[in-house]
Design a protein around this motif. Structure first.
Motif, PDB file in Angstrom:
ATOM      1  N   ARG A   1       0.818  -1.215   0.000  1.00  0.00           N
ATOM      2  CA  ARG A   1       0.000   0.000   0.000  1.00  0.00           C
ATOM      3  C   ARG A   1       0.848   1.259   0.000  1.00  0.00           C
ATOM      4  NH1 ARG A   1      -5.714  -0.220   3.205  1.00  0.00           N
ATOM      5  NH2 ARG A   1      -6.050   1.688   2.058  1.00  0.00           N
TER       6      ARG A   1
ATOM      7  N   CYS B   1      -0.640   4.528  -0.860  1.00  0.00           N
ATOM      8  CA  CYS B   1      -1.520   5.209   0.087  1.00  0.00           C
ATOM      9  C   CYS B   1      -0.765   6.222   0.945  1.00  0.00           C
ATOM     10  CB  CYS B   1      -2.211   4.190   0.988  1.00  0.00           C
ATOM     11  SG  CYS B   1      -3.354   3.134   0.081  1.00  0.00           S
ATOM     12  N   SER B   2       0.500   5.948   1.196  1.00  0.00           N
ATOM     13  CA  SER B   2       1.235   6.852   2.078  1.00  0.00           C
ATOM     14  C   SER B   2       1.688   8.121   1.356  1.00  0.00           C
ATOM     15  CB  SER B   2       2.441   6.135   2.701  1.00  0.00           C
ATOM     16  OG  SER B   2       3.431   5.942   1.726  1.00  0.00           O
TER      17      SER B   2
ATOM     18  N   CYS C   1      -0.386   9.330  -1.313  1.00  0.00           N
ATOM     19  CA  CYS C   1      -1.564   9.687  -2.110  1.00  0.00           C
ATOM     20  C   CYS C   1      -1.974  11.130  -1.827  1.00  0.00           C
ATOM     21  CB  CYS C   1      -2.699   8.738  -1.755  1.00  0.00           C
ATOM     22  SG  CYS C   1      -4.232   9.094  -2.610  1.00  0.00           S
TER      23      CYS C   1
ATOM     24  N   ARG D   1      -7.099   8.606   9.182  1.00  0.00           N
ATOM     25  CA  ARG D   1      -7.514   8.420   7.787  1.00  0.00           C
ATOM     26  C   ARG D   1      -8.716   7.492   7.688  1.00  0.00           C
ATOM     27  NH1 ARG D   1      -2.377   8.279   3.723  1.00  0.00           N
ATOM     28  NH2 ARG D   1      -1.819  10.464   3.987  1.00  0.00           N
TER      29      ARG D   1
ATOM     30  N   CYS E   1      -9.593   6.742   4.056  1.00  0.00           N
ATOM     31  CA  CYS E   1      -8.733   5.772   3.379  1.00  0.00           C
ATOM     32  C   CYS E   1      -9.005   4.354   3.855  1.00  0.00           C
ATOM     33  CB  CYS E   1      -7.269   6.087   3.641  1.00  0.00           C
ATOM     34  SG  CYS E   1      -6.810   7.725   3.104  1.00  0.00           S
ATOM     35  N   ARG E   2      -9.199   4.239   5.150  1.00  0.00           N
ATOM     36  CA  ARG E   2      -9.344   2.891   5.666  1.00  0.00           C
ATOM     37  C   ARG E   2     -10.728   2.315   5.397  1.00  0.00           C
ATOM     38  NH1 ARG E   2      -7.883  -0.603  10.902  1.00  0.00           N
ATOM     39  NH2 ARG E   2      -9.506  -2.133  10.543  1.00  0.00           N
TER      40      ARG E   2
ATOM     41  N   CYS F   1     -12.443   4.690   0.813  1.00  0.00           N
ATOM     42  CA  CYS F   1     -11.843   4.860  -0.517  1.00  0.00           C
ATOM     43  C   CYS F   1     -11.946   3.576  -1.352  1.00  0.00           C
ATOM     44  CB  CYS F   1     -10.384   5.272  -0.382  1.00  0.00           C
ATOM     45  SG  CYS F   1      -9.564   5.374  -1.986  1.00  0.00           S
TER      46      CYS F   1
ATOM     47  N   GLY G   1      -8.512   2.167  -2.036  1.00  0.00           N
ATOM     48  CA  GLY G   1      -7.891   1.585  -0.853  1.00  0.00           C
ATOM     49  C   GLY G   1      -8.306   0.139  -0.628  1.00  0.00           C
TER      50      GLY G   1
ATOM     51  N   TYR H   1      -4.110   4.592  10.132  1.00  0.00           N
ATOM     52  CA  TYR H   1      -5.043   3.563   9.659  1.00  0.00           C
ATOM     53  C   TYR H   1      -5.641   2.755  10.807  1.00  0.00           C
ATOM     54  CZ  TYR H   1      -3.903   4.753   4.913  1.00  0.00           C
ATOM     55  OH  TYR H   1      -3.793   5.439   3.736  1.00  0.00           O
TER      56      TYR H   1
ATOM     57  N   SER I   1      -0.504   1.236   5.441  1.00  0.00           N
ATOM     58  CA  SER I   1      -0.026   2.001   4.281  1.00  0.00           C
ATOM     59  C   SER I   1       1.495   2.140   4.302  1.00  0.00           C
ATOM     60  CB  SER I   1      -0.658   3.386   4.256  1.00  0.00           C
ATOM     61  OG  SER I   1       0.003   4.213   5.182  1.00  0.00           O
TER      62      SER I   1
END
Ligand code: SF4
Ligand SMILES: [Cu+2]
Lengths: 154, 475
Positions: free
Chosen positions: B73, B76-77, B79, B173, B176-177, B180, B183, B225, B239
């Motif tokens: 991921r 994601c870090s 993004c 986030r 995101c978790r 998304c 994600g 997360y 992430s």
């Protein structure tokens, strides 16, 4: 206990090796397949946004292929993957592509002139028979599945 | 078999530094802004528009072919979508405030006197079901999104606004978790990656009650997360942002290089939401391969004609294939495995019970969908990104399609890359995916006390999927 485990490991490696060899064989072994006698083929492909008509064209290996590209609306192109050749056509101004189909398999052809929103997905397919690459890939898939099953069977 | 690469001093400095991640995020955010601007104001011709080319060709190829398979991921870090929300919530750009404190409106508005902290995320949304549905929702419009700069820009704007809104009210986030759509599958497939962030010695964590890795400290934020590092079993929800490397006072967290796919080795206690993600993604890959790569132009036009009767038929087909046909077939295979095993578990007959059941055989077998699905997505991605990647050059110099030539590359012609080689890349990738999938099917059977023959139906399912895909592309 350790002895049987060791024996199992050995059979596992053996199966893995055999599987890999068979997959390689299926994919690469030369096959003396002779298709139909080569001939010259004239194919008219009509392009319109966003498709080729016909979308799938079949020829035999060794054929001399003459593609006549006609456009029904705007300027389109035809780029043939794998053979890396292309032509373009406008309404009233057809394009021509002539080549010997010396590689078997399926080859996408795609519009080579941006013609609108779905242009990148304006795709057709030329199949040069006998379609050995596909048969080889399918054979390799089945061998790989059976082989992997055998390796991990308990 | 793993190696703590963060034990090398230079690399540790690198990973702990905030600058690297922040720097990359600033770049991706800048690119994101250009994507939005070119989408809103640039040419509607996708191939000449920076937005389409850099999102759906460059970024998508990077994500599917490099980031997810090799770095999990990681995307994601860095993004751009959660970045503005992060900065707002942290009231900081780089160095955290004291204790890694976060600020949300909820802390101010909804706080009951005497309580602190932000609103907790609703319980029923603490899973990836919303991400699954979000992905399908986007998929319905994908032929349009993929080819319209304006719609791409609007979609991404919705993403960033929702993300911002969520971070105003919920800590960390949460978007995101839990929300998304990207994600979701990035997380599930990241289990393949040969890298992982994990604690070194669980015993050290046991005795450390402050859990600064979760709460945050002066050195960094609590896990964005919502992970507790000592409980991490898989990459799915990590992430790899490195906050826990920064906040652990005992230096008990490491960045590992490991055997690819190690997260999948435990097939017990698997989650149904992740299983469904795998099934749905598999279905979508097939629909896309038929519609977008297939020779039928009418189908493509229909998929793009949002709102027309034809499009509704397409929607019905996509949804029923991804939500009913593929999961149904898979369920049948799992059911058959129990018949073959000789002692069917009656609870598995009932889907509702299966969903409730923590240690579901169905979800266990669904681990096979991770290598299989990723291989199929890589094959699909190879089929359309490489041929069109060369649009990246002109789009760089003329992002809006207004006739600019910023870097002198505006005139570069379209050249399909690797057009003759793609099938030779697709086949090995699919074969590797299939072999790993079959191995996992066997493992699932054994870990669930089934004999080997019980793994046959699911293995056959995987082989059939690969043969089907090969036939779509090669015959
Ligand atoms: S801060 Fe470090 S030692 Fe403490 S619980 Fe987290 S990872 Fe474990
Ligand atoms: Cu065209």
């Amino acid at each position: 206990m350790i002895g049987t485990q060791f024996a199992r490991r050995k059979t596992q490696w053996l199966f893995a090796g055999v599987t890999m060899a068979l997959v390689a064989l299926a994919l690469l072994a030369p096959l003396p397949v002779t298709g139909a006698a080569p001939q010259e083929r004239h194919i008219t492909i009509s392009a319109h946004t966003f498709a080729f008509e016909p979308g799938t064209v079949r020829v035999n290996r060794g054929d001399t292929v003459v593609i006549n590209l006609e456009s029904a609306d705007v300027m389109h192109g035809l780029y043939l993957d794998g053979y890396e050749i292309s032509t373009r056509a406008e309404p009233g101004q057809p394009g021509e592509l002539r080549f010997v189909a010396d590689r078997d398999g399926a080859f996408h052809f795609r519009c080579a002139v941006p013609c609108g929103n779905l242009h990148p997905f304006m795709i057709g397919k030329l199949i040069v028979e006998p379609n050995l690459p596909w048969l080889r890939a399918v054979a390799a898939t089945l061998i790989a599945a059976v082989g992997a099953g055998a390796v991990f069977w308990k | 078999m793993h190696y703590a690469i963060s034990e090398i001093p230079v690399i540790k400095r690198f990973l702990k530094s905030r600058w690297l991640q922040w720097g990359i995020t600033v770049v991706t955010l800048a690119v994101f802004l250009v994507v939005i601007l070119t989408g809103l104001f640039g040419t509607p011709a996708g191939n000449h528009n920076f937005g389409i080319v850099y999102v759906w060709l460059v970024w998508w190829a990077l994500l599917k072919l490099i980031f997810v398979p090799f770095l999990g991921r990681f995307w994601c870090s860095v993004c751009p979508i959660p970045a503005p929300g992060d900065w707002l919530q942290r009231r900081a750009m780089i160095t955290p405030r004291r204790g890694g404190k976060l600020y949300t409106l909820a802390t101010k508005l909804f706080r009951k006197p005497g309580s602190f902290g932000a609103r907790p995320w609703p319980k029923f949304l603490r899973n990836i079901w919303a991400q699954n549905l979000g992905f399908l929702a986007v998929a319905l419009f994908s032929a349009l999104i993929l080819t319209s700069p304006l719609v791409t820009a609007l979609t991404l704007l919705v993403f960033i606004l929702v993300s911002l809104l969520v971070s105003l009210f919920y800590e960390r986030r949460a978007f995101c978790r839990y929300l998304c759509p990207i994600g979701g599958f990035v997380g599930v497939y990241s289990q393949i990656a040969p890298v992982a962030v994990r604690v070194k010695d669980p015993a050290v964590c046991e005795s450390h009650t402050e859990k600064t890795c979760y709460t945050g400290s002066d050195a960094g934020y609590g896990c964005p997360y919502f992970n507790l590092p000592q409980r991490l079993q898989a990459n799915t929800l990590c992430s790899m942002c490195g906050e826990c490397l920064r906040t652990c006072p005992k230096d008990n967290v490491a960045f590992y290089v490991r055997v690819p796919g190690a997260d999948l080795l435990n097939t017990r206690g698997r989650r149904m939401d992740e299983a469904f993600n795998g099934l749905m993604m598999l279905g979508a890959a097939f629909i896309y391969s038929v519609v977008l790569i297939g020779p039928d132009g009418g189908l493509k036009a229909t998929a793009r004609a949002v709102g027309t009767p034809g499009w509704f038929v397409y929607v019905a087909a996509l949804l029923s294939f991804s939500l009913l046909v593929v999961p149904g077939l898979f369920w049948l295979c799992v059911r058959l495995s129990q018949v073959l095993a000789g002692r069917p578990r009656p609870d598995m007959v009932d889907i509702a019970a299966a969903v409730r059941k923590r240690d579901s055989l169905f979800a266990g077998y669904a681990t096979v969908l991770v290598p299989l699905g990723l291989a199929i997505w890589v094959a699909f991605t190879l089929s359309f990104t490489m041929t069109n990647l060369s649009y990246a050059w002109p789009a760089l110099s003329d992002p809006f399609g207004w006739g600019w030539n910023l870097f002198g590359t505006a005139g570069m012609a379209w050249t399909p890359y690797l057009s003759g080689v793609i099938p030779y890349l697709q086949v090995p990738v699919l074969l590797v995916g299939l072999i790993v999938a079959v191995a996992l099917a066997m493992r699932t059977a054994h870990q669930h006390q089934q004999p080997s023959r019980a793994a046959l139906p699911v293995s056959a399912f995987c082989a059939l999927a690969v043969v089907g895909l090969l036939t779509l592309y090669m015959a």
